[in-house]
Design an enzyme around this catalytic site. Sequence first.
Site, PDB file in Angstrom:
ATOM      1  N   LYS A   1      15.635  20.163 -17.147  1.00 61.05           N
ATOM      2  CA  LYS A   1      15.761  21.135 -16.088  1.00 61.05           C
ATOM      3  C   LYS A   1      16.843  20.645 -15.146  1.00 61.05           C
ATOM      4  CE  LYS A   1      14.482  24.738 -13.899  1.00 61.05           C
ATOM      5  NZ  LYS A   1      14.481  26.070 -14.411  1.00 61.05           N
TER       6      LYS A   1
ATOM      7  N   ALA B   1       0.902  -1.349   0.140  1.00 61.69           N
ATOM      8  CA  ALA B   1       0.058   0.213  -0.041  1.00 61.69           C
ATOM      9  C   ALA B   1       0.755   1.154  -0.093  1.00 61.69           C
ATOM     10  CB  ALA B   1      -1.038  -0.036   1.188  1.00 61.69           C
ATOM     11  N   GLY B   2       1.961   1.314  -0.966  1.00 61.90           N
ATOM     12  CA  GLY B   2       2.745   2.549  -0.895  1.00 61.90           C
ATOM     13  C   GLY B   2       2.634   3.679  -1.855  1.00 61.90           C
TER      14      GLY B   2
ATOM     15  N   CYS C   1      13.538   5.964  -7.204  1.00 70.30           N
ATOM     16  CA  CYS C   1      13.560   5.028  -8.471  1.00 70.30           C
ATOM     17  C   CYS C   1      14.755   5.183  -9.264  1.00 70.30           C
ATOM     18  CB  CYS C   1      12.275   5.361  -9.182  1.00 70.30           C
ATOM     19  SG  CYS C   1      10.936   4.556  -8.663  1.00 70.30           S
ATOM     20  N   PHE C   2      15.150   6.235  -9.464  1.00 66.01           N
ATOM     21  CA  PHE C   2      16.317   6.632 -10.551  1.00 66.01           C
ATOM     22  C   PHE C   2      17.352   5.844 -10.028  1.00 66.01           C
ATOM     23  CE2 PHE C   2      14.685  10.693 -12.796  1.00 66.01           C
ATOM     24  CZ  PHE C   2      13.603   9.980 -13.412  1.00 66.01           C
TER      25      PHE C   2
ATOM     26  N   LYS D   1      10.996  -0.853 -18.193  1.00 70.03           N
ATOM     27  CA  LYS D   1      11.077  -0.101 -17.345  1.00 70.03           C
ATOM     28  C   LYS D   1      12.373   0.302 -16.516  1.00 70.03           C
ATOM     29  CE  LYS D   1       9.691   2.197 -13.687  1.00 70.03           C
ATOM     30  NZ  LYS D   1       8.826   3.222 -13.936  1.00 70.03           N
TER      31      LYS D   1
ATOM     32  N   GLU E   1       4.952   0.030 -13.578  1.00 68.74           N
ATOM     33  CA  GLU E   1       4.466   1.414 -13.380  1.00 68.74           C
ATOM     34  C   GLU E   1       5.213   2.531 -13.811  1.00 68.74           C
ATOM     35  OE1 GLU E   1       1.097   2.073 -13.252  1.00 68.74           O
ATOM     36  OE2 GLU E   1       1.905   3.839 -13.633  1.00 68.74           O
TER      37      GLU E   1
HETATM   38  P1  NAD Z   1       6.746   1.983  -0.851  1.00 64.11           P
HETATM   39  O1  NAD Z   1       7.878   1.559   0.010  1.00 64.11           O
HETATM   40  O2  NAD Z   1       5.979   3.169  -0.764  1.00 64.11           O
HETATM   41  O3  NAD Z   1       5.478   0.587  -0.486  1.00 64.11           O
HETATM   42  C1  NAD Z   1       5.666  -0.627  -0.671  1.00 64.11           C
HETATM   43  C2  NAD Z   1       4.776  -1.250   0.550  1.00 64.11           C
HETATM   44  O4  NAD Z   1       4.951  -2.637   0.641  1.00 64.11           O
HETATM   45  C3  NAD Z   1       5.223  -0.830   2.017  1.00 64.11           C
HETATM   46  O5  NAD Z   1       4.093  -0.088   2.445  1.00 64.11           O
HETATM   47  C4  NAD Z   1       5.565  -2.320   2.616  1.00 64.11           C
HETATM   48  O6  NAD Z   1       4.907  -2.244   4.003  1.00 64.11           O
HETATM   49  C5  NAD Z   1       4.746  -3.110   1.804  1.00 64.11           C
HETATM   50  N1  NAD Z   1       5.542  -4.550   1.646  1.00 64.11           N
HETATM   51  C6  NAD Z   1       6.667  -4.988   1.923  1.00 64.11           C
HETATM   52  N2  NAD Z   1       6.608  -6.433   1.932  1.00 64.11           N
HETATM   53  C7  NAD Z   1       5.288  -6.781   2.038  1.00 64.11           C
HETATM   54  C8  NAD Z   1       4.762  -8.011   2.205  1.00 64.11           C
HETATM   55  N3  NAD Z   1       5.397  -9.327   2.074  1.00 64.11           N
HETATM   56  N4  NAD Z   1       3.451  -8.152   2.289  1.00 64.11           N
HETATM   57  C9  NAD Z   1       2.514  -7.186   2.240  1.00 64.11           C
HETATM   58  N5  NAD Z   1       3.204  -5.638   2.190  1.00 64.11           N
HETATM   59  C10 NAD Z   1       4.488  -5.629   2.032  1.00 64.11           C
HETATM   60  O7  NAD Z   1       7.216   1.399  -2.334  1.00 64.11           O
HETATM   61  P2  NAD Z   1       6.577   2.155  -3.763  1.00 64.11           P
HETATM   62  O8  NAD Z   1       7.297   3.594  -3.747  1.00 64.11           O
HETATM   63  O9  NAD Z   1       5.135   2.013  -3.822  1.00 64.11           O
HETATM   64  O10 NAD Z   1       7.446   1.168  -4.463  1.00 64.11           O
HETATM   65  C11 NAD Z   1       6.999  -0.111  -5.063  1.00 64.11           C
HETATM   66  C12 NAD Z   1       7.556  -0.719  -6.245  1.00 64.11           C
HETATM   67  O11 NAD Z   1       7.024  -0.059  -7.304  1.00 64.11           O
HETATM   68  C13 NAD Z   1       9.140  -0.808  -6.372  1.00 64.11           C
HETATM   69  O12 NAD Z   1       9.538  -1.495  -6.941  1.00 64.11           O
HETATM   70  C14 NAD Z   1       9.378   0.348  -7.019  1.00 64.11           C
HETATM   71  O13 NAD Z   1      10.633   0.656  -7.651  1.00 64.11           O
HETATM   72  C15 NAD Z   1       8.328   0.664  -8.159  1.00 64.11           C
HETATM   73  N6  NAD Z   1       7.875   1.870  -8.538  1.00 64.11           N
HETATM   74  C16 NAD Z   1       7.983   3.145  -7.752  1.00 64.11           C
HETATM   75  C17 NAD Z   1       7.688   4.416  -8.162  1.00 64.11           C
HETATM   76  C18 NAD Z   1       7.448   5.618  -7.301  1.00 64.11           C
HETATM   77  O14 NAD Z   1       7.285   6.668  -8.036  1.00 64.11           O
HETATM   78  N7  NAD Z   1       7.447   5.355  -6.063  1.00 64.11           N
HETATM   79  C19 NAD Z   1       7.039   4.527  -9.594  1.00 64.11           C
HETATM   80  C20 NAD Z   1       7.226   3.319 -10.464  1.00 64.11           C
HETATM   81  C21 NAD Z   1       7.573   2.288  -9.863  1.00 64.11           C
HETATM   82  C1  UDX Z   2      10.579   8.876 -12.201  1.00 62.00           C
HETATM   83  C2  UDX Z   2       9.855   8.589 -13.292  1.00 62.00           C
HETATM   84  O1  UDX Z   2       9.717   9.904 -13.819  1.00 62.00           O
HETATM   85  C3  UDX Z   2       8.691   7.929 -13.437  1.00 62.00           C
HETATM   86  O2  UDX Z   2       8.569   7.416 -14.647  1.00 62.00           O
HETATM   87  C4  UDX Z   2       8.917   6.433 -12.856  1.00 62.00           C
HETATM   88  O3  UDX Z   2       7.635   5.636 -12.850  1.00 62.00           O
HETATM   89  C5  UDX Z   2       9.544   6.576 -11.068  1.00 62.00           C
HETATM   90  O4  UDX Z   2      10.626   7.405 -11.338  1.00 62.00           O
HETATM   91  P1  UDX Z   2      10.016  10.132  -9.982  1.00 62.00           P
HETATM   92  O5  UDX Z   2      11.051   9.772  -9.388  1.00 62.00           O
HETATM   93  O6  UDX Z   2       8.450  10.061  -9.130  1.00 62.00           O
HETATM   94  O7  UDX Z   2       9.429   9.405 -11.106  1.00 62.00           O
HETATM   95  O8  UDX Z   2       9.872  11.755 -10.280  1.00 62.00           O
HETATM   96  P2  UDX Z   2      10.516  12.615 -11.468  1.00 62.00           P
HETATM   97  O9  UDX Z   2       9.709  13.668 -11.988  1.00 62.00           O
HETATM   98  O10 UDX Z   2      10.953  11.646 -12.632  1.00 62.00           O
HETATM   99  O11 UDX Z   2      11.916  13.186 -10.836  1.00 62.00           O
HETATM  100  C6  UDX Z   2      12.993  12.363 -10.476  1.00 62.00           C
HETATM  101  C7  UDX Z   2      13.853  13.563  -9.744  1.00 62.00           C
HETATM  102  O12 UDX Z   2      14.740  14.337 -10.974  1.00 62.00           O
HETATM  103  C8  UDX Z   2      13.506  14.570  -9.061  1.00 62.00           C
HETATM  104  O13 UDX Z   2      14.284  14.913  -7.958  1.00 62.00           O
HETATM  105  C9  UDX Z   2      13.485  15.722  -9.895  1.00 62.00           C
HETATM  106  O14 UDX Z   2      13.302  16.983  -9.163  1.00 62.00           O
HETATM  107  C10 UDX Z   2      14.539  15.649 -10.834  1.00 62.00           C
HETATM  108  N1  UDX Z   2      14.439  16.145 -11.961  1.00 62.00           N
HETATM  109  C11 UDX Z   2      13.179  15.815 -12.868  1.00 62.00           C
HETATM  110  C12 UDX Z   2      15.343  17.202 -12.487  1.00 62.00           C
HETATM  111  O15 UDX Z   2      16.258  17.494 -11.840  1.00 62.00           O
HETATM  112  N2  UDX Z   2      15.288  17.840 -13.685  1.00 62.00           N
HETATM  113  C13 UDX Z   2      14.247  17.434 -14.660  1.00 62.00           C
HETATM  114  O16 UDX Z   2      14.319  18.036 -15.735  1.00 62.00           O
HETATM  115  C14 UDX Z   2      13.345  16.400 -14.083  1.00 62.00           C
END
Ligand code: NAD
Ligand code: UDX
Length: 460
Positions: free
Chosen positions: A264, A11-12, A273-274, A217, A162
């Site tokens: 930017k 639920a993140g 993520c990055f 991804k 995602e």
């Molecule tokens: P998050 O840490 O916010 O959420 C993950 C959740 O999973 C936590 O609440 C944790 O308690 C729960 N969890 C872990 N193990 C578990 C288990 N065994 N059973 C039940 N719950 C469990 O993470 P997030 O940012 O939502 O990222 C999740 C995934 O999505 C990662 O692989 C990340 O790379 C990917 N992702 C993240 C983003 C982003 O912007 N945050 C974007 C695209 C992809």
């Molecule tokens: C990124 C990807 O954009 C998204 O597609 C993926 O699913 C998860 O990782 P996020 O990390 O949430 O998303 O935000 P993003 O807008 O990509 O920014 C990442 C970092 O780069 C931030 O610190 C942002 O400030 C920085 N950034 C972004 C710059 O410094 N310059 C830019 O031009 C764009």
Amino acid sequence: MKITNICCIGAGYVGGPTMAVIAKKNPHIKVTIVDINQTRIDAWNSTDLSKLPIYEPGLADIVKETRNKNLFFSTAIDSAIDGAEMIFISVNTPTKTYGKGKGMAADLKYVELCARNIAEVAKNDKIVVEKSTLPVRTAEAIKSILDNTGSNVKFNVLSNPEFLAEGTAIQDLLKPDRVLIGGESAKAIESLAQIYASWVPENRILRTNVWSSELSKLTANAFLAQRISSINAISELCEKTEANVDEVAKAIGMDSRIGPKFLKSSVGFGGSCFQKDILNLVYIARSYNLQAVADYWEQVIILNNHQKQRFANNIINTLYNTVSGKKIGFLGWAFKKNTNDTRESAAIYVADYLLNEQACIAVYDPKVSHDKIQADLNYLNTRSADENNNLIHASKTPLDALKDAHAVAIMTEWDEFTTYDWKKIYQSMKKPAFIFDGRNILNKTEMENIGFTYTSIGQK
Ligand code: NAD
Ligand code: UDX
């Protein structure tokens, strides 16, 4: 198969918004988001919508509309798995902090636990969807765990990474550039495609093989981060040559082959993520002995670290080579605007460098608490928690953070920072008053006319 019951484990930042939008657009599907973290689930169930665990513009409205109708948050993981035809795994996949691949590889223990949990509980056929970002070929491992539990249940594993970005997650989900589904079974792929087809145009739903989907991804994040490191590399050259990085970015971005987005220049990219995904890409390349490929992508991270260090050094050098005992006001701690997420935020590392030089830091961020700031710094283990607590604190207002400060460091590009009464701020600061704009959001001439010594990224 027409899906009527979905379970999402995790639920993140991804599980919450993604499932909320799926529930909104598919009122006939029951969506249950489960997590082992009781506090997080309680926060999702909070009647006060300002207490949701994640801040995302537009999210609270969708939760209000769908929660306890067809969207549920729960810690009853087994029963949610049991009742679902389709299970999304959306748990965290952080960089490993131990053992083989420490500091590089993705830690897949949470994903594996989910696969084992599903395998133990499932009594009928399930489609398992990888929503977490995973190394290429992880689906193979998940399938192996699922298939070797002794039950006669049939599992189909799909990859559905995602692409949402935090701060714009709801818009990204409502109008995705594309939805990517990788899989072997055409039937399973179509079951998932149907869910997205409730609101995503058919030509934006891509079907690929599992490995292409998983690798796409990591590649997307690597390309996006690479653009930022590329423009940040040019920013340093601009500072030596009196070119202006924002002008250069505009000039190159008007070339339709390059395009204007993600150019930017900043204090450095952050976010969960990055860095994690590029390190993972580098690790995978090295594991296949592709050293040139690994070195190429690693440079994106090296440059990003250099940019953060350079920003901190510039503050120290400009403040007459010492920040010891000086108050530095930080505007922003989140890794970008419109989120309360601070994971890998540049602010953490810049603060850490400055604290090594005995600076005193006051932080104002509209969405980040004192406890979060302390936790972020304590996690680095550079100094004791008590020392961090003495040297850095969060302020309730921007004026409090900047009063009697020697310098302002703008770390996050929150819109409100551009609307402040900068004359009043100038009057309250020590003189000479410096601004280090890590996001290039203020107007240099206006700030200089007020009396500030203004330094931005990529401008002399
Ligand atoms: P998050 O840490 O916010 O959420 C993950 C959740 O999973 C936590 O609440 C944790 O308690 C729960 N969890 C872990 N193990 C578990 C288990 N065994 N059973 C039940 N719950 C469990 O993470 P997030 O940012 O939502 O990222 C999740 C995934 O999505 C990662 O692989 C990340 O790379 C990917 N992702 C993240 C983003 C982003 O912007 N945050 C974007 C695209 C992809
Ligand atoms: C990124 C990807 O954009 C998204 O597609 C993926 O699913 C998860 O990782 P996020 O990390 O949430 O998303 O935000 P993003 O807008 O990509 O920014 C990442 C970092 O780069 C931030 O610190 C942002 O400030 C920085 N950034 C972004 C710059 O410094 N310059 C830019 O031009 C764009």
